[in-house]
Write a protein that holds these residues in place. Structure first.
Motif, PDB file in Angstrom:
ATOM      1  N   SER A  44      -6.425  10.748  11.953  1.00 25.21           N
ATOM      2  CA  SER A  44      -6.477  12.152  11.518  1.00 25.21           C
ATOM      3  C   SER A  44      -5.072  12.706  11.255  1.00 25.21           C
ATOM      4  CB  SER A  44      -7.182  12.995  12.581  1.00 25.21           C
ATOM      5  OG  SER A  44      -6.445  13.004  13.786  1.00 25.21           O
ATOM      6  N   ASP A  45      -4.096  11.813  11.159  1.00 25.11           N
ATOM      7  CA  ASP A  45      -2.702  12.207  10.866  1.00 25.11           C
ATOM      8  C   ASP A  45      -2.124  13.126  11.931  1.00 25.11           C
ATOM      9  OD1 ASP A  45      -2.925  10.848   8.350  1.00 25.11           O
ATOM     10  OD2 ASP A  45      -3.952  12.600   7.546  1.00 25.11           O
TER      11      ASP A  45
ATOM     12  N   LEU B 134     -13.409   7.894  12.188  1.00 26.16           N
ATOM     13  CA  LEU B 134     -13.033   6.539  11.764  1.00 26.16           C
ATOM     14  C   LEU B 134     -12.680   6.459  10.284  1.00 26.16           C
ATOM     15  CD1 LEU B 134     -15.624   4.311  13.691  1.00 26.16           C
ATOM     16  CD2 LEU B 134     -13.236   4.757  14.270  1.00 26.16           C
ATOM     17  N   SER B 135     -12.751   7.585   9.585  1.00 25.08           N
ATOM     18  CA  SER B 135     -12.371   7.591   8.167  1.00 25.08           C
ATOM     19  C   SER B 135     -10.884   7.254   8.010  1.00 25.08           C
ATOM     20  CB  SER B 135     -12.652   8.954   7.549  1.00 25.08           C
ATOM     21  OG  SER B 135     -14.026   9.280   7.669  1.00 25.08           O
ATOM     22  N   PRO B 136     -10.509   6.523   6.958  1.00 21.78           N
ATOM     23  CA  PRO B 136      -9.087   6.167   6.763  1.00 21.78           C
ATOM     24  C   PRO B 136      -8.210   7.411   6.660  1.00 21.78           C
ATOM     25  CG  PRO B 136     -10.505   4.895   5.298  1.00 21.78           C
ATOM     26  CD  PRO B 136     -11.376   5.940   5.927  1.00 21.78           C
ATOM     27  N   PRO B 137      -6.971   7.322   7.121  1.00 25.21           N
ATOM     28  CA  PRO B 137      -6.080   8.491   7.077  1.00 25.21           C
ATOM     29  C   PRO B 137      -5.708   8.872   5.653  1.00 25.21           C
ATOM     30  CG  PRO B 137      -4.873   6.533   7.751  1.00 25.21           C
ATOM     31  CD  PRO B 137      -6.322   6.148   7.709  1.00 25.21           C
ATOM     32  N   GLU B 138      -5.563  10.176   5.418  1.00 21.58           N
ATOM     33  CA  GLU B 138      -5.164  10.651   4.095  1.00 21.58           C
ATOM     34  C   GLU B 138      -3.652  10.556   3.897  1.00 21.58           C
ATOM     35  OE1 GLU B 138      -6.632  14.558   3.425  1.00 21.58           O
ATOM     36  OE2 GLU B 138      -8.744  14.011   3.710  1.00 21.58           O
ATOM     37  N   HIS B 139      -2.894  10.844   4.940  1.00 23.65           N
ATOM     38  CA  HIS B 139      -1.423  10.827   4.846  1.00 23.65           C
ATOM     39  C   HIS B 139      -0.886  10.001   6.018  1.00 23.65           C
ATOM     40  CE1 HIS B 139      -1.872  13.939   1.830  1.00 23.65           C
ATOM     41  NE2 HIS B 139      -2.567  14.656   2.686  1.00 23.65           N
TER      42      HIS B 139
ATOM     43  N   ILE C 208       5.939   5.002   9.869  1.00 23.70           N
ATOM     44  CA  ILE C 208       6.633   4.593  11.097  1.00 23.70           C
ATOM     45  C   ILE C 208       5.634   4.408  12.237  1.00 23.70           C
ATOM     46  CG2 ILE C 208       8.387   5.230  12.793  1.00 23.70           C
ATOM     47  CD1 ILE C 208       9.835   6.756  10.618  1.00 23.70           C
ATOM     48  N   VAL C 209       4.697   5.345  12.369  1.00 22.69           N
ATOM     49  CA  VAL C 209       3.665   5.213  13.412  1.00 22.69           C
ATOM     50  C   VAL C 209       2.849   3.950  13.161  1.00 22.69           C
ATOM     51  CG1 VAL C 209       1.573   6.237  14.383  1.00 22.69           C
ATOM     52  CG2 VAL C 209       3.548   7.687  13.869  1.00 22.69           C
ATOM     53  N   ARG C 210       2.517   3.701  11.900  1.00 27.57           N
ATOM     54  CA  ARG C 210       1.757   2.485  11.574  1.00 27.57           C
ATOM     55  C   ARG C 210       2.557   1.237  11.957  1.00 27.57           C
ATOM     56  NH1 ARG C 210      -2.470   0.682   8.587  1.00 27.57           N
ATOM     57  NH2 ARG C 210      -2.245  -1.346   7.574  1.00 27.57           N
TER      58      ARG C 210
END
Length: 610
Positions: A477-478, A592-597, A601-603
Motif C-alpha cells: 500500500s506504499d 494483496l494488490s500490487p503497489p502503485e508507487h 529502496i524498500v524493495r
C-alpha cells in the motif's frame, strides 16, 4: 455406530449417487462412500487382529476414512456372501461411467516386530507390469518418503509370497489397477498391542497423503481435464465429529487474549519516571490479573475428544493448536516472573543469527524523512480517517480511543483501539490502515464467517504469519518506509539484548544512542521487549515479512486470509478449501494488490533479507 443397510438400500443409494457409511445386513462388509471419485481402499480387517482388546480407533479403516470409497471386509473370504460382489460391481460401474482408470488399494497389516525399520510391501500380482511400471515406481517413492519417529523405511515390491490374496469379486472388476499393500503396524507394540500415539499420527498422515496423491496421478487424461486433483480425492464437507470438538475448543479458549494481559497497565507513569532518570531507574510494570485457572484450563484442553476427528491431517492440526494454547496459558500464568521469559521462548522462539544480521543490515541503510511524516494528526482525527477506511472496505467494526496502549493502535476483537496520547502522521495512518485493518481486522472478520472456529482462535504460528502479512500489506500500500523497517529491526535488537540478559536501561541506551531512535521510540520498543518479564514476539515482525515477501513473489496468499492462519499450514488450508470444509475469504484481501508507487529502496531491502 454404522447404520445397517440392506443390499437393495445400498444399490439404491449408489444409483442416486448418494454418500453413506454403513454395514451390510450380513455383517460381512462395511462400505463408506464420501464421494464418487476414482480411489477405492479395501481393508482386510481380519489381518488387523491383535487381541480381544483390539482398539478400533487404531484400525486401517479409520486411517483411510477420508478417502472417497472404503470397503472394510470382515471375517474370511470363504464366509462372505454374494452381496459384496453385487455392491462392488455397482460402485465400479458408477465410477467407470466417469473415469477410465480407477486405482484400488488392498490394505493389510500384521504385528510388526522390527523396532528400527518400517517395512512396506507392495504386492504386484494383479498389475500389468508393463503399463503400471511408472505408477509402481511412484508408489514406492512416495511410501519411502513417509517419515516416522526413530524408524527407517524400507519398501519392497514383488508378485511372490503376497500377504493378501484378493477375493474373486475384486479380481473380476474390469481394468482395475490393484495394488496390494502390506503395511507395517509400527504404531503399536507387537506383543502387548500398546499404541504409540506419535508414530500412529505420522503413519496415518503419511498413508493418507500417499494414497490420495498416488491415485490422483493415476486417473485418466479425461479425469484430469475435469481437474481431478489430490484434494478432490478426499471427502468433502465437514467430517463427522469435527464440529463438536471445534465448538468445545472455541468455547474454552475464546477469552484468552494474550496482549490484554501482557500490556502494562501503568506504562504512562513508568515512562515518565524512566525518561527522567534513564540510567538510574528500572520500570516496574503492573499487569491485569489473570481471571482463569491455568491448571483447570489445561486439564479441559487435553480432555477434548480429538479421537472423534477422523481425518488425520485435521486431527493433527487441532492437536498442535491445543499444545500451543497450553503453552500460552503457561506464559500468561507466569507474567511478571522469571519463568515468563522461558515460556515466551517456548511459544515465540528467539532471534537467530540470521535475524540479527538482517536487522543490522537494515539499520545501516540511509533514510530520509518523507513529506507524509511532517503533517501530524491527533487521535480524534486519526479515528475519523480509520472509520472512513472501514466504511469504504465494508469492514463492520468499531474504532475507539484507548488510554492503555503501548502501540499507536491495535486490533482487539472487532475493535480498532487507537492510542489517545499519540500523534499520527499521514504515513502512520496509511500504514495502520493496511496493517491493522487490512490484515488483522480483515482476518478477524473473515474467521467469524468460517464453519470452523479454530480460525478465530488462531493456528500454531499465526503470529509470525499475521505480522508478516501485515507488514507486506504496508509495503503493497506504499506505506512501508525505510524508517518503518528500521523500527522492526530495532525490535529484533531489543529482543536479542533482553534474551541475553541486558538491563532495560542498557537496551534503551543502545537503541537511542547507537541506532538513533528517539527517546519515545526507544522506550516503546524496549518496553515491548521487556513487558511481562521478557516478551520475544517482536522479532517475528521482520522475520515474518521476509517470508511473506518471498512467498508473495511466487504464490497466491489469498487463502491465508480465511482467518488467523499460518504459512506452515497453507497446504492444509488450500486442501480444506477444495474440500469445502473451509470457505473462501468472505471479504477478499484487497491489500494483496500490487503497489502503485513502489519504493525501490524498500524493495531492495526486502529482497536482500536472508
Amino acid at each position: 455406530m454404522k447404520t445397517m443397510f440392506s443390499t437393495a438400500n445400498m444399490l439404491s443409494a449408489i444409483e442416486r449417487g448418494e454418500c453413506f457409511n454403513g454395514t451390510s445386513e450380513s455383517g460381512h462388509f462395511s462400505l463408506r462412500i464420501n464421494s464418487y471419485a476414482p480411489c477405492i481402499a479395501v481393508v482386510e480387517e481380519a489381518s488387523l487382529s491383535f487381541s480381544e482388546h483390539e482398539d478400533s480407533a487404531s484400525s486401517l479403516t479409520e486411517m483411510v476414512a477420508s478417502l472417497p470409497i472404503v470397503f472394510t471386509l470382515h471375517g474370511t473370504k470363504e464366509t462372505r456372501d454374494g452381496a459384496l460382489a453385487t455392491i462392488a460391481q455397482a460402485v465400479w460401474l458408477k465410477l467407470k461411467a466417469q473415469f477410465q482408470t480407477i486405482p484400488v488399494y488392498v490394505l493389510s497389516s500384521t504385528p510388526h516386530c522390527d523396532s528400527e525399520v518400517a517395512n512396506y510391501h507392495i504386492g504386484t500380482q494383479y498389475l500389468d507390469k508393463r503399463r503400471a511400471k511408472k505408477s509402481l515406481s511412484h508408489l514406492k517413492t512416495q511410501l519411502s518418503a513417509i517419515k516416522l519417529p526413530n524408524l527407517d523405511t524400507l519398501v519392497s515390491a514383488s508378485n511372490v509370497g503376497a500377504l493378501y490374496e484378493a477375493d474373486d469379486w475384486l479380481k473380476s472388476l474390469e481394468s482395475a489397477v490393484i495394488f496390494c499393500l502390506h503395511l507395517p503396524c509400527v504404531y503399536r507394540d507387537a506383543n502387548t498391542g500398546t499404541i504409540f500415539p506419535i508414530v500412529k499420527e505420522a503413519f496415518e498422515m503419511g498413508l493418507r497423503s500417499v494414497l490420495s496423491s498416488h491415485s490422483a496421478e493415476l486417473v485418466s487424461p479425461q479425469a484430469m481435464r475435469r481437474k481431478t486433483s489430490y484434494n478432490k480425492l478426499l471427502s468433502e464437507g465437514l467430517p463427522p465429529g469435527l464440529i463438536a470438538v471445534d465448538l468445545a475448543l472455541f468455547r474454552l479458549a475464546k477469552g484468552v487474549n494474550t496482549l490484554s494481559y501482557i500490556n502494562p497497565i501503568n506504562v504512562k507513569a513508568e515512562k515518565r519516571r524512566f525518561l527522567a532518570k534513564p540510567w538510574c531507574y528500572s520500570p516496574v510494570f503492573k499487569y491485569r490479573q489473570l481471571d482463569l485457572d491455568p491448571y483447570a484450563f489445561r486439564e479441559k484442553l487435553y480432555r477434548l475428544p480429538l479421537e472423534r476427528i477422523e481425518d488425520p491431517a485435521i486431527r493433527a492440526l487441532y492437536r498442535r493448536t491445543i499444545d500451543q494454547l497450553a503453552v500460552r496459558i503457561d506464559l500468561l500464568s507466569q507474567i511478571g516472573t522469571e519463568d515468563f521469559l522461558y515460556n515466551s521462548l517456548r511459544y515465540y522462539g528467539q532471534p537467530s543469527e540470521v535475524d540479527i544480521n538482517n536487522a543490522r543490515f537494515i539499520l545501516h541503510s540511509h533514510s530520509e524523512q518523507s513529506d507524509d511524516s511532517l503533517v501530524m494528526f491527533d487521535a480524534k482525527q486519526a479515528i475519523d480517517k480509520f472509520k472512513t477506511y472501514c466504511d469504504f472496505h465494508h469492514l463492520k467494526c468499531q474504532v475507539a480511543a484507548n488510554d492503555k496502549l503501548v502501540a499507536k493502535a491495535l486490533v482487539g476483537g472487532e475493535r480498532l483501539k487507537v492510542n489517545r496520547r499519540q500523534q499520527f502522521s499521514a504515513l502512520d495512518i496509511r500504514s495502520l490502515q493496511a496493517h491493522e485493518l487490512g490484515v488483522h481486522m480483515l482476518t478477524t472478520l473473515n474467521a467469524k464467517q468460517q464453519p470452523l472456529r479454530i480460525f478465530q482462535l488462531g493456528l500454531p504460528g499465526n503470529t509470525h504469519t499475521q505480522e508478516g502479512l501485515a507488514i507486506l500489506a504496508e509495503y503493497l500500500s506504499d506505506s512501508c518506509s525505510i524508517e518503518r523497517l528500521k523500527v522492526l529491526a530495532l525490535r529484533v535488537i531489543a529482543v536479542n539484548m533482553m534474551v541475553n540478559g541486558h538491563r532495560f536501561a542498557e537496551t534503551y541506551q543502545c537503541l537511542h544512542e547507537e541506532h538513533g531512535a528517539s527517546p519515545d521510540n526507544a522506550f516503546t520498543v524496549t518496553t515491548r521487549a521487556y513487558r511481562g518479564g521478557g516478551f520475544t514476539k517482536d522479532y517475528l515482525y521482520l522475520n515474518g515479512v521476509k517470508e511473506a515477501f518471498q512467498r508473495y513473489q511466487t504464490e497466491d496468499l489469498a487463502s491465508l486470509f480465511v482467518g488467523k492462519t499460518a504459512f506452515e499450514y497453507k497446504p492444509v488450508i488450500d486442501e480444506l478449501l477444495q474440500r469445502q470444509i473451509v470457505m473462501p475469504p468472505h471479504i477478499a484481501p484487497w491489500v494483496l494488490s500490487p503497489p502503485e508507487h513502489e519504493d525501490p529502496i524498500v524493495r531492495f531491502l526486502l529482497r536482500s533479507l536472508k
